[in-house]
Design an enzyme around this catalytic site. Structure first.
Site, PDB file in Angstrom:
ATOM      1  N   SER A 119       0.818  -1.209   0.000  1.00  0.00           N
ATOM      2  CA  SER A 119       0.000   0.000   0.000  1.00  0.00           C
ATOM      3  C   SER A 119       0.851   1.258   0.000  1.00  0.00           C
ATOM      4  CB  SER A 119      -0.914  -0.009   1.220  1.00  0.00           C
ATOM      5  OG  SER A 119      -0.224  -0.415   2.361  1.00  0.00           O
ATOM      6  N   HIS A 141      -2.223  -2.637  -6.390  1.00  0.00           N
ATOM      7  CA  HIS A 141      -2.739  -2.254  -5.072  1.00  0.00           C
ATOM      8  C   HIS A 141      -4.266  -2.323  -5.061  1.00  0.00           C
ATOM      9  CE1 HIS A 141      -3.044   1.131  -1.815  1.00  0.00           C
ATOM     10  NE2 HIS A 141      -3.227  -0.072  -1.302  1.00  0.00           N
ATOM     11  N   GLU A 153      -4.837   0.143  -8.098  1.00  0.00           N
ATOM     12  CA  GLU A 153      -3.820   1.166  -8.389  1.00  0.00           C
ATOM     13  C   GLU A 153      -2.610   0.404  -8.949  1.00  0.00           C
ATOM     14  OE1 GLU A 153      -2.621   3.225  -4.791  1.00  0.00           O
ATOM     15  OE2 GLU A 153      -2.475   5.134  -5.854  1.00  0.00           O
ATOM     16  N   ASN A 191      -2.888   6.345  -0.791  1.00  0.00           N
ATOM     17  CA  ASN A 191      -2.556   6.572   0.613  1.00  0.00           C
ATOM     18  C   ASN A 191      -1.892   7.923   0.859  1.00  0.00           C
ATOM     19  OD1 ASN A 191      -3.715   4.414   1.987  1.00  0.00           O
ATOM     20  ND2 ASN A 191      -2.218   3.035   1.087  1.00  0.00           N
TER      21      ASN A 191
HETATM   22  N1  3HC Z   1     -16.160  -8.942   1.442  1.00  0.00           N
HETATM   23  C1  3HC Z   1     -17.055  -9.044   0.461  1.00  0.00           C
HETATM   24  N2  3HC Z   1     -18.150  -8.267   0.373  1.00  0.00           N
HETATM   25  C2  3HC Z   1     -18.354  -7.357   1.356  1.00  0.00           C
HETATM   26  C3  3HC Z   1     -17.464  -7.204   2.438  1.00  0.00           C
HETATM   27  C4  3HC Z   1     -16.325  -8.038   2.455  1.00  0.00           C
HETATM   28  N3  3HC Z   1     -15.407  -7.971   3.414  1.00  0.00           N
HETATM   29  N4  3HC Z   1     -17.925  -6.226   3.244  1.00  0.00           N
HETATM   30  C5  3HC Z   1     -19.067  -5.782   2.706  1.00  0.00           C
HETATM   31  N5  3HC Z   1     -19.323  -6.455   1.566  1.00  0.00           N
HETATM   32  C6  3HC Z   1     -20.462  -6.286   0.686  1.00  0.00           C
HETATM   33  C7  3HC Z   1     -21.704  -6.781   1.369  1.00  0.00           C
HETATM   34  O1  3HC Z   1     -21.873  -8.170   1.146  1.00  0.00           O
HETATM   35  C8  3HC Z   1     -22.777  -5.945   0.731  1.00  0.00           C
HETATM   36  O2  3HC Z   1     -23.201  -6.480  -0.501  1.00  0.00           O
HETATM   37  P1  3HC Z   1     -24.585  -7.306  -0.607  1.00  0.00           P
HETATM   38  O3  3HC Z   1     -25.555  -6.634   0.300  1.00  0.00           O
HETATM   39  O4  3HC Z   1     -24.943  -7.230  -2.045  1.00  0.00           O
HETATM   40  O5  3HC Z   1     -24.236  -8.670  -0.140  1.00  0.00           O
HETATM   41  C9  3HC Z   1     -22.074  -4.633   0.396  1.00  0.00           C
HETATM   42  O6  3HC Z   1     -20.678  -4.894   0.459  1.00  0.00           O
HETATM   43  C10 3HC Z   1     -22.411  -3.560   1.403  1.00  0.00           C
HETATM   44  O7  3HC Z   1     -22.090  -4.045   2.675  1.00  0.00           O
HETATM   45  P2  3HC Z   1     -22.934  -3.754   3.981  1.00  0.00           P
HETATM   46  O8  3HC Z   1     -24.379  -3.612   3.602  1.00  0.00           O
HETATM   47  O9  3HC Z   1     -22.598  -4.773   5.001  1.00  0.00           O
HETATM   48  O10 3HC Z   1     -22.362  -2.414   4.578  1.00  0.00           O
HETATM   49  P3  3HC Z   1     -22.132  -1.002   3.941  1.00  0.00           P
HETATM   50  O11 3HC Z   1     -23.195  -0.609   2.965  1.00  0.00           O
HETATM   51  O12 3HC Z   1     -21.894  -0.134   5.100  1.00  0.00           O
HETATM   52  O13 3HC Z   1     -20.777  -1.150   3.090  1.00  0.00           O
HETATM   53  C11 3HC Z   1     -18.436  -1.038   2.928  1.00  0.00           C
HETATM   54  C12 3HC Z   1     -19.624  -1.627   3.698  1.00  0.00           C
HETATM   55  C13 3HC Z   1     -18.456  -1.546   1.490  1.00  0.00           C
HETATM   56  C14 3HC Z   1     -17.184  -1.516   3.626  1.00  0.00           C
HETATM   57  C15 3HC Z   1     -18.569   0.525   2.931  1.00  0.00           C
HETATM   58  O14 3HC Z   1     -18.744   0.986   4.247  1.00  0.00           O
HETATM   59  C16 3HC Z   1     -17.375   1.231   2.342  1.00  0.00           C
HETATM   60  O15 3HC Z   1     -17.243   1.363   1.137  1.00  0.00           O
HETATM   61  N6  3HC Z   1     -16.471   1.719   3.218  1.00  0.00           N
HETATM   62  C17 3HC Z   1     -15.239   2.391   2.798  1.00  0.00           C
HETATM   63  C18 3HC Z   1     -14.221   1.356   2.440  1.00  0.00           C
HETATM   64  C19 3HC Z   1     -12.942   1.977   1.966  1.00  0.00           C
HETATM   65  O16 3HC Z   1     -12.751   3.182   1.929  1.00  0.00           O
HETATM   66  N7  3HC Z   1     -12.020   1.113   1.607  1.00  0.00           N
HETATM   67  C20 3HC Z   1     -10.679   1.512   1.204  1.00  0.00           C
HETATM   68  C21 3HC Z   1      -9.773   1.417   2.383  1.00  0.00           C
HETATM   69  S1  3HC Z   1      -8.148   1.957   2.009  1.00  0.00           S
HETATM   70  C22 3HC Z   1      -7.386   0.563   1.424  1.00  0.00           C
HETATM   71  O17 3HC Z   1      -7.913  -0.524   1.400  1.00  0.00           O
HETATM   72  C23 3HC Z   1      -5.989   0.774   0.953  1.00  0.00           C
HETATM   73  C24 3HC Z   1      -4.983   0.250   1.908  1.00  0.00           C
HETATM   74  O18 3HC Z   1      -3.731   0.389   1.313  1.00  0.00           O
HETATM   75  C25 3HC Z   1      -5.001   0.917   3.258  1.00  0.00           C
END
Ligand code: 3HC
Length: 287
Positions: A119, A141, A153, A191
């Protein structure tokens, strides 16, 4: 280069998400991890997600069974050596990653792309561990949760070949992702922009600007973020956030704006790492 089967080194959150995404897009995926326990967690995550997709009618029972059958779990790299593509998704530590790259180079065929899901760490630096294969090393990424987030990415190192880059873009697309290029600076684009915002949310909390719930509500309701920055920090892992800030601090001229906030560091040192430890900015022990 063949993308009929990929090897994912590391069965944590990112590795298991990458493997599941491959499997649901018709690509065989073997997860390689020295920990049986980690592999067990990856397997149950895969089964749970496939069952959920069937219950939500996003997949048929047959498609779910096919995806599960494409996944395998092994404890040694040699057992996955027939893969035509390898992506490393281990701990965000440059020395550990370099050791893994040396092993990947010894294990996989000499036309196999050796990608890293780092990352923040320089791709050129990681590739320097295997000078003869630097042209096959690339940053790929993914974002958490991998099956949901659309972005990959793509980061070329100084010596990454055009062939490796084109194949990485093609693989990302065949996994249903949108590849976007970034240059090889610490933290890349994602990031470099995200982590200082999360860090600033910690500063706002430390300075008494608002309580965590209010900081998160303000950013969710006012800026349409799906999660507020402090909730997202817990979701990513507070240790990961701290480590990425330090990679950027060291890699970007020791600019103090990349130093992790003291409260963030104190939480990590106390073992409060976010969702994965049950306690971070918020408490998750009661679910
Ligand atoms: N695996 C697979 N599918 C998942 C999941 C997982 N771990 N978590 C959630 N989902 C799916 C759910 O199954 C659901 O789909 P469905 O209803 O059709 O089955 C859908 O995503 C929405 O989930 P929820 O209804 O449980 O919850 P939310 O609507 O609150 O969504 C979230 C959850 C998708 C995590 C949303 O809150 C989100 O987009 N959050 C921001 C995530 C983000 O910014 N990620 C980037 C992080 S930075 C990174 O990764 C880079 C690294 O280098 C640090």
């Amino acid at each position: 280069m063949s993308t009929k089967k990929i090897a994912v080194i590391g069965g944590g959150t990112m590795g298991s998400g990458i493997a599941l995404t491959a499997a649901t897009h018709g690509i065989d995926a073997v997860i390689i991890d020295i920990s049986e326990e980690q592999l067990g967690r990856a397997k149950s995550y895969h089964e749970k997600q496939c069952a959920r997709a069937v219950s939500k009618e996003r997949m048929t029972q047959e498609e779910s069974a096919e995806a599960i059958a494409r996944l395998s779990y092994v404890t040694s790299m040699a057992e996955g050596s027939d893969a035509g593509w390898a992506v490393e998704a281990a701990t965000e530590n440059v020395d550990i990653k370099k050791k893994i790259f040396i092993q990947m180079n010894e294990t996989f065929g000499n036309d196999v792309v050796l990608a890293t899901n780092t990352s923040s760490i320089s791709i050129t630096d990681l590739a320097s561990a295997i000078p003869e294969a630097q042209h096959r090393v690339i940053g790929m990424h993914f974002f958490n949760p991998v099956p949901v987030m659309k972005l990959v990415e793509v980061i070329k190192g100084n010596n990454t070949s055009e062939e490796t880059t084109a194949a990485t873009i093609a693989l990302s697309e065949s996994m249903g992702k949108i590849p976007v290029p970034a240059n090889d600076f610490a933290g890349f684009v994602s990031n470099r922009v995200l982590m200082p915002m999360i860090n600033e949310a910690f500063h706002a909390w430390s300075d008494g600007v608002a309580e965590p719930e209010d900081i998160d509500s303000i950013m969710k309701l006012g800026c349409a973020f799906p999660m507020g920055p402090l909730r997202l920090a817990d979701y990513i892992g507070l240790d990961v956030c701290r480590d990425i800030m330090m990679v950027m601090y060291n890699g970007l001229d020791k600019n103090p704006k990349y130093l992790p906030n003291e409260k963030l560091v104190a939480l990590v040192e106390a073992g409060s790492l976010g969702d994965k430890s049950g306690q971070g900015v918020y408490n998750y022990e009661k679910g």
